[in-house]
Design an enzyme around this catalytic site. Structure first.
Site, short mmCIF file in Angstrom:
data_model
loop_
_atom_site.label_atom_id
_atom_site.label_comp_id
_atom_site.label_asym_id
_atom_site.label_seq_id
_atom_site.Cartn_x
_atom_site.Cartn_y
_atom_site.Cartn_z
N TYR A 143 33.26 20.03 45.15
CA TYR A 143 34.41 19.55 45.29
C TYR A 143 34.19 17.95 45.03
O TYR A 143 33.51 17.57 46.05
CB TYR A 143 35.42 19.88 46.29
CG TYR A 143 36.64 19.11 46.24
CD1 TYR A 143 37.65 19.47 45.40
CD2 TYR A 143 36.83 18.23 47.24
CE1 TYR A 143 38.87 18.86 45.43
CE2 TYR A 143 38.33 17.47 47.25
CZ TYR A 143 39.10 17.80 46.29
OH TYR A 143 40.44 17.05 46.19
N ASP A 238 27.15 12.96 44.77
CA ASP A 238 28.41 12.75 45.78
C ASP A 238 28.00 12.88 47.15
O ASP A 238 27.99 13.93 47.68
CB ASP A 238 29.56 13.90 45.29
CG ASP A 238 30.76 13.81 45.98
OD1 ASP A 238 30.78 12.79 46.94
OD2 ASP A 238 31.71 14.32 45.53
N LYS A 266 35.01 8.00 53.01
CA LYS A 266 35.00 8.63 54.52
C LYS A 266 34.50 7.62 55.36
O LYS A 266 35.40 6.71 56.10
CB LYS A 266 34.17 9.87 54.56
CG LYS A 266 34.92 10.79 53.65
CD LYS A 266 34.97 12.46 53.89
CE LYS A 266 35.50 13.22 52.89
NZ LYS A 266 36.67 13.86 53.11
#
Ligand code: HOZ
Length: 431
Positions: A143, A238, A266
């Site tokens: 994702y 990623d 994050k």
């Protein structure tokens, strides 16, 4: 009389689709309704009803130092005194870029944005502009946020709620995305052979965190690096979840691989909204205003987010007066939980897989070793739901989906991890 969380959820559902602003926060796959959080400190969330819960979601990754860390709070307060947004470059952005580049040797230049979704979306556009090719390769269950090209065979909430191929993505966009199984070197070679000179980039979570936590087979990532280099294809890691979390330099440091571009998020926001992408200078210089690939953001490099992120990154530096690094501390905690869960499952004769690296891991209720999305889906999601609620009732909050990674923080050391191991053990026993 409904509880405060129930009252809030009833109001939220009237005005917010599903009552949540991000689907992963809904409890639909585990059943029941989400609680609302009033405050958070260290390893603990306090709900609107005053319950204290040991938190293994850690705001989906950013809270590596626990919630509301005093140094991050102080950095935000200091930045707040100076203003919340300027619309001009600010000094924090330069310090942030210097820190990122010092932690990630593959990153020569970096651009800040406001979310992981923006980072991956922009990195893909950049790779397409640089290579002048349209097709991209992604892996089933990875994702990368919710931009159109990437909501194909997607993990996280898209998979949890049954829409891995989101409605609303034009078929013509989806056709440009080639989806392959993770950990399958032959499938990658076949895709390159079938699309000669057409693949702009390969994007992957090098360790997957969005279909539960999955590690690569030995040599797999090295194969991906070699194949992309051989085909003139941009390799994008990623590391929105894994960057700074599994090592200061992310998975690429652990695996000794140099991707062309890396996406971050994050932890670099210290709990405020942030994203970043960076890598080879010759590719990054294709970005506006130097180059023809356009990418922008009103709040990119926002001073509050930068100040929080800088404080968060500095806390990851190993203090030489301490005998072990934060990463060794978190790995020990992760192993402790893994061992407790496996021992409880063994005692019960229940199949369980627990892939773990440092502060990321997942419990898969299956006898099948988990190495891709298909094997992750053999996990008994209904059983996970019962396990989740048994833990929640005993004061431990886990990801409300069988297909998400758990996260822990340095603040879990001590009583939090001890209590969590006991709760997890009795929850497995009770299934
Ligand atoms: N990557 C995060 C969970 N897998 C995203 C969090 C969200 O979608 O809200």
């Amino acid at each position: 009389m409904p509880s405060s969380s129930e009252q809030l959820f009833a109001r939220a559902q009237q005005l917010i689709p599903g009552g949540v602003n991000s689907p992963v926060q809904a409890f639909r796959s585990v059943g029941g309704a989400p609680f609302f959080t009033r405050s958070a400190q260290g390893a603990t969330l306090t709900t609107a009803d005053g319950r204290e819960l040991i938190d293994f979601v850690c705001t989906w990754g950013p809270a590596i130092h626990g919630h509301n860390h005093p140094r991050i709070k102080a950095a935000i307060a200091d930045a707040l005194e100076r203003g919340t947004s300027f619309g001009t470059p600010n000094p924090y952005e330069v310090e942030m870029a210097e820190l990122i580049v010092s932690f990630f040797p593959s990153i020569q230049k970096v651009r800040m944005c406001s979310s992981g979704t923006e980072a991956t979306m922009s990195a893909i556009r950049l790779a397409r502009g640089f290579t002048k090719r349209d097709k991209i390769i992604k892996f089933a269950g990875c994702y990368h946020g919710h931009s159109d090209s990437l909501l194909v065979a997607a993990g996280s909430g898209a998979l949890t709620h049954g829409n891995p191929d989101s409605a609303g993505v034009p078929a013509s966009f989806a056709r440009e995305t080639v989806v392959l199984p993770y950990n399958d070197a032959a499938a990658l070679d076949a895709a390159f052979a079938a699309n000669p000179g057409q693949i702009a980039c390969v994007i992957l979570e090098p360790y997957i965190g969005n279909v539960g936590f999955i590690k690569p087979d030995a040599g797999y990532l090295q194969h991906v690096r070699k194949a992309t280099a051989a085909h003139g294809t941009v390799l994008i890691f990623d590391e929105v979840m894994t960057g700074f979390r599994l090592a200061r330099g992310g998975v690429q440091e652990l695996e000794k691989i140099t991707p062309d571009l890396t996406c971050l998020g994050k932890i670099i926001g210290g709990g405020l909204p942030v994203g970043a992408f960076g890598g080879r200078a010759d590719i990054m210089d294709y970005l506006a205003p130097l180059g023809p690939v356009y990418q922008a953001g009103t709040l990119s490099g926002n001073p509050l987010a930068m100040a929080a992120g800088i404080a968060s990154l500095k806390l990851l530096n190993h203090n030489p007066r301490e005998t072990i690094s934060p990463y060794e501390t978190m790995d020990a905690l992760g192993r402790q939980i893994r061992s407790a869960a496996l021992a409880a499952a063994k005692a019960k004769g229940m199949p369980l897989q627990v892939p773990q690296v440092g502060s990321m891991f997942s419990l898969f209720f299956t006898a099948t070793p988990v190495r891709d999305m298909a094997s992750a889906l053999t996990s008994d999601a209904k059983l996970y739901g019962r396990f989740f609620h048994a833990c929640l009732a005993a004061g431990v909050y886990l990801p409300p989906s069988a297909y998400e990674s758990w996260f822990l923080s340095t603040a879990h050391e001590g009583p939090a991890v001890e209590v969590a191991c006991e709760v997890i053990t009795s929850a497995i026993k009770s299934l």
